[in-house]
Design a protein around this motif. Sequence first.
Motif, mmCIF file in Angstrom:
data_model
loop_
_atom_site.group_PDB
_atom_site.id
_atom_site.type_symbol
_atom_site.label_atom_id
_atom_site.label_comp_id
_atom_site.label_asym_id
_atom_site.label_seq_id
_atom_site.Cartn_x
_atom_site.Cartn_y
_atom_site.Cartn_z
ATOM 1 N N SER A 294 -3.769 4.781 -3.048
ATOM 2 C CA SER A 294 -2.532 4.420 -2.367
ATOM 3 C C SER A 294 -1.342 4.676 -3.288
ATOM 4 O O SER A 294 -1.461 4.711 -4.513
ATOM 5 C CB SER A 294 -2.560 2.941 -1.958
ATOM 6 N N ASP A 295 -0.159 4.851 -2.685
ATOM 7 C CA ASP A 295 1.060 5.055 -3.468
ATOM 8 C C ASP A 295 1.314 3.874 -4.399
ATOM 9 O O ASP A 295 1.767 4.049 -5.531
ATOM 10 C CB ASP A 295 2.259 5.236 -2.529
ATOM 11 N N VAL A 296 1.021 2.679 -3.921
ATOM 12 C CA VAL A 296 1.226 1.485 -4.753
ATOM 13 C C VAL A 296 0.271 1.473 -5.943
ATOM 14 O O VAL A 296 0.664 1.114 -7.066
ATOM 15 C CB VAL A 296 1.073 0.208 -3.906
ATOM 16 N N THR B 105 -3.829 -3.868 -3.548
ATOM 17 C CA THR B 105 -3.591 -2.749 -2.643
ATOM 18 C C THR B 105 -4.893 -2.364 -1.949
ATOM 19 O O THR B 105 -5.959 -2.931 -2.229
ATOM 20 C CB THR B 105 -2.978 -1.558 -3.401
ATOM 21 N N ALA B 106 -4.809 -1.405 -1.035
ATOM 22 C CA ALA B 106 -5.977 -0.991 -0.257
ATOM 23 C C ALA B 106 -6.980 -0.237 -1.128
ATOM 24 O O ALA B 106 -6.604 0.427 -2.102
ATOM 25 C CB ALA B 106 -5.537 -0.109 0.902
ATOM 26 N N PRO B 107 -8.252 -0.307 -0.782
ATOM 27 C CA PRO B 107 -9.260 0.488 -1.494
ATOM 28 C C PRO B 107 -8.983 1.977 -1.348
ATOM 29 O O PRO B 107 -8.350 2.410 -0.382
ATOM 30 C CB PRO B 107 -10.572 0.107 -0.789
ATOM 31 N N THR C 76 0.796 -1.227 0.000
ATOM 32 C CA THR C 76 0.000 0.000 0.000
ATOM 33 C C THR C 76 0.829 1.278 0.000
ATOM 34 O O THR C 76 0.664 2.117 -0.876
ATOM 35 C CB THR C 76 -0.983 0.000 1.190
ATOM 36 N N PRO C 77 1.749 1.490 0.968
ATOM 37 C CA PRO C 77 2.413 2.798 1.078
ATOM 38 C C PRO C 77 3.642 2.940 0.193
ATOM 39 O O PRO C 77 4.049 2.014 -0.525
ATOM 40 C CB PRO C 77 2.796 2.849 2.549
ATOM 41 N N GLU C 78 4.246 4.108 0.308
ATOM 42 C CA GLU C 78 5.438 4.451 -0.464
ATOM 43 C C GLU C 78 6.563 3.431 -0.289
ATOM 44 O O GLU C 78 7.332 3.167 -1.213
ATOM 45 C CB GLU C 78 5.926 5.835 -0.028
ATOM 46 N N PHE C 79 6.683 2.867 0.920
ATOM 47 C CA PHE C 79 7.768 1.932 1.213
ATOM 48 C C PHE C 79 7.807 0.769 0.226
ATOM 49 O O PHE C 79 8.877 0.222 -0.058
ATOM 50 C CB PHE C 79 7.614 1.391 2.637
ATOM 51 N N ALA C 80 6.654 0.384 -0.319
ATOM 52 C CA ALA C 80 6.579 -0.754 -1.229
ATOM 53 C C ALA C 80 6.857 -0.388 -2.685
ATOM 54 O O ALA C 80 7.153 -1.259 -3.501
ATOM 55 C CB ALA C 80 5.191 -1.398 -1.132
ATOM 56 N N VAL C 81 6.776 0.882 -3.014
ATOM 57 C CA VAL C 81 6.833 1.310 -4.417
ATOM 58 C C VAL C 81 8.166 1.017 -5.108
ATOM 59 O O VAL C 81 8.175 0.497 -6.237
ATOM 60 C CB VAL C 81 6.461 2.802 -4.546
ATOM 61 N N PRO C 82 9.339 1.319 -4.507
ATOM 62 C CA PRO C 82 10.598 1.026 -5.205
ATOM 63 C C PRO C 82 10.764 -0.448 -5.570
ATOM 64 O O PRO C 82 11.304 -0.773 -6.630
ATOM 65 C CB PRO C 82 11.664 1.478 -4.208
#
Length: 323
Positions: A51-53, A36-38, A13-19
């Motif tokens: 979400s960022d993801v 990811t989250a709704p 969901t958050p930025e931490f997962a994006v890279p």
Amino acid sequence: MNAKDLRIVFMGTPEFAVPSLRALVAGGYRVVAVVTAPDKPAGRGQRLHESDVKVAARELGLPVLQPVKLRDPEFVEALRALDPDLGIVIAFRMLPEVIWAMPHLGTFNLHASLLPQYRGAAPINWAIINGERETGVTTFLLNHEIDKGAILGQIHVPIGEEDTVGTMYEKLMQTGTGLVLDTVERIAAGETRPIEQQHIDEKTLKPAPKIFKEDCRIDWSQPGRHIVDFIRGLSPYPAAWTALFREGSEEELTAKIFAARFDEAPHAAPHGTIESDGRTFVRVACADGWIAIEELQIAGKRRLPVRELLLGWRDVLQYRFQK
């Protein structure tokens, strides 16, 4: 088996997962769907926030699934139809067995600590709050218990004297990306040697529970080193805070503190006492010296370096911090 042929379902969901998601796609790995989250209402206008993801997945042209309930039969069948070989989870919800057991090679999670230490929702914060000089990232297989699955890989990362949860978040996010790719390659090659988290004395472990507002309140009766680590472990978010009282007034303000240093002194004033020259410094008495505040935000004001704040805080010596 070639890692690039694996059908991967990515969950986060958050930025931490994006890279990690971006690195998988850039590396030619086959991400068949992103979970990811709704979308949720946010801000004054309560507009739906993605979400960022999800934002990254759309940019990358990946299918996105946003189940409200992870046991929903429609979602479970949609996931099963993808015939996943591997699941990857980074900063997502707890998964039911019907989901984490579905991929042929299992599902692994990236956790921002050196498991089994700092199991829980806020591992980066608690490692710094507790004065650790090292942390890291771990990949592990999901099972029925939170953060207790077999360990697949770890990378150690030092915590510097000036590091905050903000700086360590960035470091661990990037380091974790490399570990995710390495773990995928080793799973595909059959080279993993999972290490079970068994026969561990739970009394030796430090937890990392979710942090709430009241957990962030500074106790000025504590030793200075502990207070500085506490501030670093909560900066910039959710931020350590304190109550601020003015002499002769019942009004209580709050102040968030983002940066500070400890000056040891054998005969400090009663804890919470403020000293200042009105121009260059503000320091607060603690158990064994003074906490020199470098950056703070008084309720209703902007976050400022202390020198700038003092330009408009002429009556600073009429206040004291208190828990």
